[in-house]
Design a protein around this motif. Structure first.
Motif, short mmCIF file in Angstrom:
data_model
loop_
_atom_site.label_atom_id
_atom_site.label_comp_id
_atom_site.label_asym_id
_atom_site.label_seq_id
_atom_site.Cartn_x
_atom_site.Cartn_y
_atom_site.Cartn_z
N GLN A 1 57.28 -22.90 43.32
CA GLN A 1 58.04 -22.20 42.51
C GLN A 1 57.79 -22.67 41.02
O GLN A 1 57.75 -21.43 40.29
CB GLN A 1 59.45 -22.20 43.02
CG GLN A 1 59.83 -21.85 44.43
CD GLN A 1 61.17 -21.92 44.63
OE1 GLN A 1 61.99 -22.11 43.62
NE2 GLN A 1 61.59 -22.21 45.93
N GLY A 2 57.31 -23.54 40.68
CA GLY A 2 57.06 -23.91 39.32
C GLY A 2 55.93 -23.12 39.04
O GLY A 2 55.76 -22.59 37.63
N PHE A 3 54.86 -23.00 39.72
CA PHE A 3 53.49 -22.03 39.55
C PHE A 3 53.88 -20.49 39.01
O PHE A 3 53.62 -20.03 38.18
CB PHE A 3 52.72 -22.13 40.62
CG PHE A 3 51.43 -21.16 40.28
CD1 PHE A 3 50.52 -21.54 39.24
CD2 PHE A 3 51.21 -19.73 40.74
CE1 PHE A 3 49.06 -20.61 38.94
CE2 PHE A 3 50.27 -19.22 40.55
CZ PHE A 3 49.39 -19.67 39.82
N LEU A 4 54.87 -20.23 39.94
CA LEU A 4 55.21 -18.76 39.75
C LEU A 4 56.14 -18.69 38.29
O LEU A 4 56.04 -17.72 37.67
CB LEU A 4 56.29 -18.30 40.85
CG LEU A 4 55.58 -18.16 42.15
CD1 LEU A 4 56.44 -17.77 43.26
CD2 LEU A 4 54.40 -17.13 42.01
N ARG A 5 56.96 -19.68 38.02
CA ARG A 5 57.84 -19.70 36.81
C ARG A 5 56.60 -19.80 35.61
O ARG A 5 56.79 -19.14 34.61
CB ARG A 5 58.84 -20.93 36.40
CG ARG A 5 60.07 -20.64 37.64
CD ARG A 5 61.14 -21.62 37.21
NE ARG A 5 60.81 -22.97 37.71
CZ ARG A 5 60.95 -23.18 39.13
NH1 ARG A 5 61.63 -22.56 39.87
NH2 ARG A 5 60.79 -24.40 39.49
N ALA A 6 55.67 -20.50 35.80
CA ALA A 6 54.70 -20.84 34.82
C ALA A 6 53.90 -19.55 34.23
O ALA A 6 53.52 -19.22 33.36
CB ALA A 6 53.57 -22.06 35.05
#
Length: 111
Positions: free
Chosen positions: A31-36
């Motif tokens: 999910q961190g990748f999607l936020r980034a």
């Protein structure tokens, strides 16, 4: 909206059908990748009534391309820029092809 309308929208590439968790799972990422990539403005997920991020199939394809580049060692900001440029080039080529088809069908101007 009826149930039939809701199911019909699932065929729409731009319909925000996927939660962040499901999108991350489908892309085999975090999910961190999607936020980034959202912070890098590659994609802007829509928000549900409760404020949760929702992603479309089109956005998932864009995110998958960015992830592919990052997995190859490209920094995330550069990957996002590359994907944006690829998308712009594809759109320009589509418009150019439409223009050429339109110009070809009208024939030469009368003298």
């Amino acid at each position: 909206m009826t149930a039939d309308d809701s199911f019909g929208r699932l065929d729409d590439d731009d319909y925000p059908a996927y939660t962040m968790g499901r999108a991350a799972e489908m892309l085999n990422t975090t999910q961190g990748f999607l936020r980034a990539i959202g912070e890098a403005r590659l994609i802007t997920p829509l928000r549900s009534a409760g404020g949760h991020r929702r992603y479309s199939r089109y956005q998932l394809r864009i995110a998958a391309r960015a992830r592919e580049l990052v997995d190859q060692g490209t920094p995330i900001d550069a990957a996002c820029r590359i994907v944006i440029l690829e998308d712009q080039l594809e759109e320009a080529q589509r418009i150019n092809a439409e223009y050429r088809r339109g110009a070809g069908s009208s024939g030469p101007p009368a003298a």
